[in-house]
Design a protein around this motif. Structure first.
Motif: not given
Length: 264
Positions: A166-189
């Protein structure tokens, strides 16, 4: 119970007899760190036993500040050994693999010989001899990357099982209105010799060793034992760098002054 982080008075009765004493301690919230350090100590003792004290052992639990600190805590004491086993099993990743690789890739090209002290390698913290890496299926992200780079640079053989992949990295979390969050793949190598193929596959070891349930139950570590055996064999083929002899070191003392001319 319910006293984590608070002063607790202990009443201690010596098992061999003697007076009762009391001590106040600040209790821990969990024992995970103590168990980890005990595990590392046990692995290091086993390496010493199997190698006759010739081989050093370092475990790198992750590639963030904590893992970097653990790597350095025993670095100098282990690098002075003739060979080194670098244990990356369970490495949870991060961003410091470049720094770890830079240390492992150093080669002894000179010795600093201070007066009255033990000689030191130049560069400092350089492996004196062979390096063997240990990995497993729980080494991922930057743990995948460091494994691939060790193989690409030819720093030493890799023993264990295929890494997580698993080498596709993430950076930061996006908060949702229900209090949960999601991440978005940003860094491939992309890695030399692997391209993009490490993601969803991992890095295959040079020597695969899969511990059995019986090994776990008996407390055996066949991966570690294999790594030590390979390091000892590598030492037989390529002995560790050794400090130069000092008996024939040239004298740099100031030459004697010429005799004074006689008064005349």
């Amino acid at each position: 119970m319910g006293a984590a982080g608070k002063p607790v008075e202990l009443t201690i009765v010596p098992s061999g007899g003697g007076g009762i004493r009391r001590a106040v301690v600040i209790t821990l919230a969990e024992e995970r760190r103590l168990r980890y350090q005990d595990w590392v100590t046990g692995r290091r003792q086993r390496v010493r036993e199997l190698s006759g004290g010739r081989i050093g052992y370092l475990h790198v639990p992750n590639m963030v500040s904590g893992g970097w600190a653990d790597f350095h805590r025993d670095l100098r004491a282990e690098m002075v050994r003739e060979a080194l086993v670098v244990d990356l099993r369970g490495n949870s990743g991060g961003h410091t693999s470049q720094l770890v690789v830079e240390k492992l890739a150093r080669r002894v090209v000179a010795w600093s010989v201070p007066r009255g002290l033990e000689p030191r390698t130049y560069p400092q913290d350089s492996p004196r001899g062979p390096v063997v890496a240990l990995v497993d299926e729980f080494a991922g992200s930057d743990g995948d990357i460091v494994t691939a780079v060790i193989k690409t640079l030819g720093l030493g053989p890799v023993v264990g099982t295929r890494t997580w992949g698993g080498v596709v990295g993430i950076d930061g979390y996006h908060g949702l209105v229900d209090g949960t969050g999601i991440t978005v793949p940003r860094y491939a190598i992309w890695l030399e010799g692997y391209g993009w193929a490490v993601e969803n596959h991992g890095v295959d070891p040079d020597v695969e060793v899969i511990p059995s349930p019986e090994d776990y139950a008996a407390g055996r570590d066949p991966q570690l034992e294999t790594a030590v055996r390979m390091a000892v064999e590598a030492l037989a083929a390529r002995p560790a760098a050794a400090a130069p002899a000092t008996a024939d070191r040239p004298s740099k003392r100031r030459p004697a002054l010429p005799a004074r001319p006689s008064a005349g």
